[in-house]
Design an enzyme around this catalytic site. Structure first.
Site, short mmCIF file in Angstrom:
data_model
loop_
_atom_site.label_atom_id
_atom_site.label_comp_id
_atom_site.label_asym_id
_atom_site.label_seq_id
_atom_site.Cartn_x
_atom_site.Cartn_y
_atom_site.Cartn_z
N ASP A 11 -2.45 6.17 -4.86
CA ASP A 11 -2.27 4.94 -3.64
C ASP A 11 -2.84 4.07 -4.69
O ASP A 11 -3.72 3.53 -5.87
CB ASP A 11 -3.51 5.61 -3.47
CG ASP A 11 -3.86 4.86 -2.38
OD1 ASP A 11 -3.29 3.90 -1.90
OD2 ASP A 11 -4.44 4.92 -1.38
N ASP A 51 0.87 -1.53 -0.04
CA ASP A 51 -0.21 -0.23 0.11
C ASP A 51 0.63 1.20 -0.17
O ASP A 51 1.46 1.27 0.97
CB ASP A 51 -1.20 0.01 1.19
CG ASP A 51 -2.11 0.75 1.40
OD1 ASP A 51 -1.62 1.43 0.18
OD2 ASP A 51 -2.83 1.60 1.95
#
Length: 434
Positions: free
Chosen positions: A288, A79
Site C-alpha cells: 500500500d 493511493d
C-alpha cells in the site's frame, strides 16, 4: 482507447521546481512527465476504505492533474489501496479546493440504470444507491468515522498532453472529516487498486511502477513498460487471487503472500500458516503506497520485536515507558544521544515472499520523532507496528519500507516485481534531476 494509451506516463515526485522533457533512453515513443508532490498530511485527513484504520501518515503523495473542459487544476492523494477516485465538488470552508462540474462541457453524471452503476461498483464496501434524480449515488465511509458522498460521473482527465476521456469518478458534495484543516489541502483522491473503477484499471495500462527515494520521498511513478537498460531484472511474487468472497478479505487490494521474516540471518520460529489468511479472509498482506509504515498481526509482531530487541541489546537503549506508543501501534522505541549524527549498525529485517525478499536496513528501521526528547536523548521508534493495536486484521507493507525498490505492479500477469535500486539515481538517469 486511442493511440495515446501507448504513451508511457512518468510522474515525478518532487518538492522543488520541475521541468518537462522527453526521455529518449526509454523508448522511441513519446513520454510524459508530471509532478507528484510529497506533502505533509496528518493522519485523520487521509481518506481510507472501510475495514482499514486511518493510519497516522506523515507523508502523503499527491499528483496535480487537470480535469474537465475547460481544464480545472486539482490536487489528488495517490493511493494504491483505494478504488474510486473522487473530487470535492462543493466548496465549503473546509473544502476550498474543489472541482466545479457546472462549468465543464465534458462532465456527465452516471445514471442508476447504467452498467457502470449496476455492476462496476460491486467491490464498494457501501452499496451505491439511486438519488431523486435517478443518478448513481456513492457513499464512502472510513474507519476514522470520516466520510464523503456524492454522485458518480464521467469526465476527461488530462495528464499533460495525454487525454483520458470518460473516466468515472466520484463528484462528492458532502461529507465529514475528523481533521478538516488538513483535509482542505487536497481536492480529492486517486485510487490505484485492482478494482474495476480504479484509475489504473480505467486507463487500461497493464502495469505501473514507482520508485521512492529515501530523500524527501522523491522518486518516479510510471505507467506502462519500464524498458530501462540500467534497471535490474525484477524478481516477482504472485498477487493472491481469492475466488470465493470472504468477509475480511479485500479482493481488489494488491495482496501478496508473506511467508516469513528474518532478522539478520535468524528466521522467526513461526509456522508459515500464521501468515496465511484464515477462513474469514483475515490476515491478507497488502502492498500500500497510501500507508507510511508496515504493520504485522500481533503474534508475528511480538516475535519480531523480541528478536530485534535480542539482537540490538547493548547497541540500543530501550525507552522503558509502557504508556508511550508511537501512532497507537508502535511500542518499541529507543533513546539515542542527541549528539549522535548516525545510528549504530542495525540488523536487517527481511520480509520473505515467494520468489522475492524485501530487506529493510539502516535508517529505514528507526524513525526519529520530531520534537520528542527525554533529557538529552532523542526518541526513535521501530518502523514496524502491531496491527492488533490498530484493530485491523491484516499485514500492511507501507511505502517507507518500499523506498529504493523499483516496485512494479504487473496487473496483466497478476504479480508484483521488485528490484533494488537507488531511486534518486534512477531519477537522474531518466534526466529528471531532483
Amino acid at each position: 482507447m486511442d493511440s495515446s494509451k501507448n504513451l508511457l506516463l512518468f510522474i515525478l515526485l518532487i518538492f522543488s521546481t520541475f521541468f518537462m522533457q522527453l526521455i529518449p533512453c526509454l523508448s522511441t515513443k513519446q513520454s510524459v512527465i508530471l509532478p507528484l508532490r510529497a506533502k505533509k498530511i496528518s493522519s485523520m485527513s487521509l481518506p481510507k476504505p472501510p475495514n482499514r484504520v486511518a493510519f497516522h501518515h506523515n507523508v502523503s503523495l499527491t499528483v496535480s492533474l487537470s480535469v474537465g473542459s475547460p481544464p480545472q487544476q486539482v490536487t489528488m492523494v495517490l493511493d494504491t489501496g483505494s478504488e474510486l477516485s473522487w473530487l470535492h465538488c462543493k466548496k465549503t470552508p473546509t473544502t476550498p479546493s474543489t472541482f466545479n462540474p457546472l462549468v465543464s462541457s465534458s462532465y456527465s453524471a452516471v445514471p442508476c440504470s447504467s452498467t457502470t452503476c449496476r455492476t462496476k461498483t460491486r467491490d464498494f464496501s457501501v452499496p451505491v444507491s439511486c438519488d431523486p434524480k435517478k443518478l448513481c449515488h456513492a457513499t464512502l465511509s472510513y474507519a476514522d468515522a470520516s466520510s464523503v458522498e456524492g454522485n458518480l460521473a464521467a469526465e476527461t482527465f488530462r495528464i499533460d498532453n495525454l487525454n483520458l476521456p470518460g473516466m468515472v469518478f466520484g463528484c462528492m458534495d458532502s461529507g465529514s472529516s475528523s481533521n478538516p484543516d488538513e483535509d482542505s489541502k487536497t481536492t480529492g483522491l486517486i485510487g490505484m487498486n485492482r478494482g474495476a473503477l480504479s484509475f489504473v484499471s480505467q486507463t487500461g495500462y497493464p502495469k505501473f511502477s514507482y520508485c521512492i527515494s529515501g530523500r524527501d520521498s522523491n522518486g518516479v511513478l510510471l505507467f506502462g513498460e519500464a524498458n530501462l537498460s540500467w534497471l535490474r531484472p525484477r524478481k516477482y511474487t504472485p498477487l493472491v487471487q481469492m475466488s470465493t468472497p470472504l468477509p475480511y478479505f479485500d479482493r481488489v487490494k494488491h495482496t501478496v503472500q508473506l511467508e516469513g521474516i528474518k532478522v539478520a540471518g535468524t528466521v522467526l520460529p513461526l509456522p508459515k500458516s500464521v501468515y496465511v489468511p484464515d477462513h474469514t479472509g483475515a490476515g491478507q498482506t497488502m502492498v500500500d503506497s497510501g500507508t507510511q509504515f508496515t504493520f504485522l498481526l500481533g503474534p508475528v509482531y511480538t516475535a519480531l520485536k523480541n528478536e530485534f530487541m535480542r539482537q540490538t541489546k547493548g547497541v540500543l537503549r530501550i525507552l522503558n515507558d509502557p504508556n508511550f506508543v508511537f501512532q497507537g501501534a508502535m511500542d518499541l522505541c529507543y533513546l539515542v544521544e542527541s549528539t549522535r549524527t548516525t545510528l549504530p549498525t542495525l540488523p536487517a529485517v527481511t520480509l520473505m515472499f515467494p520468489g522475492v525478499e524485501m530487506s529493510v536496513t539502516g535508517e529505514k528501521l528507526l524513525y526519529k520523532l520530531a520534537g520528542v526528547t527525554r533529557g538529552k536523548d532523542q526518541v526513535y521508534c521501530f518502523t514496524i507496528g502491531n496491527s492488533d493495536l490498530l484493530g485491523i486484521e491484516a499485514y500492511v507493507i507501507g511505502h517507507h519500507h518500499q523506498q529504493n525498490f523499483w516496485m512494479e505492479f504487473d496487473l496483466a500477469n497478476s504479480r508484483v516485481g521488485l528490484a533494488e535500486v537507488s531511486c534518486e539515481l534512477a531519477s537522474q538517469k531518466l534526466g529528471l534531476g531532483l
